[in-house]
Design an enzyme around this catalytic site. Structure first.
Site, mmCIF file in Angstrom:
data_model
loop_
_atom_site.group_PDB
_atom_site.id
_atom_site.type_symbol
_atom_site.label_atom_id
_atom_site.label_comp_id
_atom_site.label_asym_id
_atom_site.label_seq_id
_atom_site.Cartn_x
_atom_site.Cartn_y
_atom_site.Cartn_z
ATOM 1 N N ARG A 178 -0.465 3.329 -2.002
ATOM 2 C CA ARG A 178 -0.645 4.611 -1.034
ATOM 3 C C ARG A 178 -0.790 5.645 -2.043
ATOM 4 N NH1 ARG A 178 -0.888 2.291 2.274
ATOM 5 N NH2 ARG A 178 0.682 1.387 3.630
ATOM 6 N N CYS A 227 6.108 6.829 7.767
ATOM 7 C CA CYS A 227 7.977 5.893 7.215
ATOM 8 C C CYS A 227 7.933 6.794 5.976
ATOM 9 C CB CYS A 227 6.650 4.774 6.630
ATOM 10 S SG CYS A 227 6.845 3.271 7.154
ATOM 11 N N GLU A 297 7.757 8.519 0.258
ATOM 12 C CA GLU A 297 6.165 8.258 1.229
ATOM 13 C C GLU A 297 5.436 9.555 1.399
ATOM 14 O OE1 GLU A 297 4.883 5.384 2.591
ATOM 15 O OE2 GLU A 297 3.263 5.888 3.851
#
Ligand code: FAD
Length: 305
Positions: A178, A227, A297
């Site tokens: 990520r 998420c 995130e």
């Protein structure tokens, strides 16, 4: 500012003034931006970025807004939307068994995945069910089950804050979980080279089904941003949140999904602060229960707590 309205009149850039950003992110929250701009061509995009820099106007870049929390106060300056680009992927050539395509950053990931499946090309199945644009996916190195978009990139064409366009070779790019080299809002991903593998239909279908099945335990038909927290090394953030009793917690109009503890749903006209406060409450629970500090995130736009 008259030149912007002139671009709008010519169909080169749509200009919305005092626009609610609720319409431009998947959580459906956030305040107003003085101007929301949707340029239709790269030269227009460049002119806007250069003008913003020269005039000292803050610039914020959004794709489909599926990985951001926009504050209730809105965003100052101009919001640039790079999305819904209808340009189809262009074949550049072959590299061994792989085909290389150029794809603009504003193309929808959903359209791109279904295009690749229809063409019998493998590589993007992990992105089935992930909303957003290719540019947004690259900026956060979106992925699932160990596969991510950065693994399929051969080059990127980017535009720096001053309007200079550069081509970055794969060897100069470092993607990690990520994480990409382009997480600053100031660098725009204009287009990407993607390497895809011609694959038999049955195998492609099998892979697509396997990734599709992973979405079963995620909330559907709800306003979420995917998420909220990254997985800490060796753990699933969702599992830690679940064990800390976060599922179903509510703050204002926001609720932790009863299906998946790492998703926060806007169930009843939530504000961005409802969502943020709920996320912080969950983070504290996990810290107290497991001694793990979860990292966000989703991108928190505006002031960070
Ligand atoms: C239901 C749901 C499921 C999801 N599942 C997943 C998943 O499995 N895996 C996963 O990784 N993510 C997932 N996400 C998160 C999200 O969809 C992806 O991260 C998506 O790729 C973000 O793209 P976007 O265009 O919406 O980016 P935005 O949210 O608009 O922007 C995110 C960031 O990228 C930057 N950005 C956007 N476009 C560009 C560009 N052209 N150049 C440079 N920077 C840019 C923005 O400035 C911002 O900082 C999910 C989200 C939802 C709502």
């Amino acid at each position: 500012m008259r030149w912007l309205w002139e671009l709008d009149r010519k169909g080169l850039c749509s200009v919305l003034s005092r626009e609610s950003l609720k319409h431009w992110n998947t959580w459906g929250v956030g305040g107003v931006a003085p101007l929301v701009l949707r340029p239709r061509t790269f030269p227009v995009l460049r002119d806007i970025c250069v003008a913003a820099k020269q005039e000292g106007v803050p610039l914020h870049l959004l794709g489909e807004g599926s990985n951001v929390l926009v504050p209730d106060e809105g965003l100052p300056g101009w919001v640039l939307l790079l999305r819904d680009d209808p340009t189809p992927p262009a074949l550049l050539g072959t590299r061994g068994p792989l085909r290389e395509f150029r794809v603009p950053g504003g193309v929808s990931l959903r359209r791109l995945v279904s295009w690749s499946l229809r063409r019998g090309l493998s590589g993007l199945e992990f992105a089935l069910g992930i909303p957003g644009t290719l540019g947004g996916a690259l900026a956060g190195n979106a992925g699932a089950q160990g596969d991510s978009i950065g693994d399929h990139v051969s080059f990127l064409e980017i535009q720096e804050e001053d309007g200079v366009v550069r081509r970055c070779a794969r060897s100069d790019l470092s993607f990690a979980y990520r994480t990409s080299p382009f997480q600053k809002e100031k660098t725009l991903i204009l287009s990407a080279g993607l390497l895809l593998a011609p694959t038999e239909e049955a195998e492609l279908r099998r892979r697509a089904r396997a990734f599709g099945d992973l979405r079963r335990n995620q909330p559907r038909m709800c306003k979420t941003a995917g998420c909220v927290f990254r997985n800490p090394p060796g753990f699933s953030a969702g599992r830690l949140l679940d064990l800390a009793g976060c599922k179903g917690l509510v703050r204002g109009g926001a609720r932790v999904s009863p299906r998946h503890a790492n998703f926060i749903e806007n169930v009843q006209d939530a504000s961005a602060s409802d969502i943020l406060e709920l996320a912080l409450q969950c983070r504290e629970r996990v810290a107290n229960a497991h001694g793990v500090n979860l990292e966000f995130e989703v991108r928190l736009l505006g002031p960070t707590p």
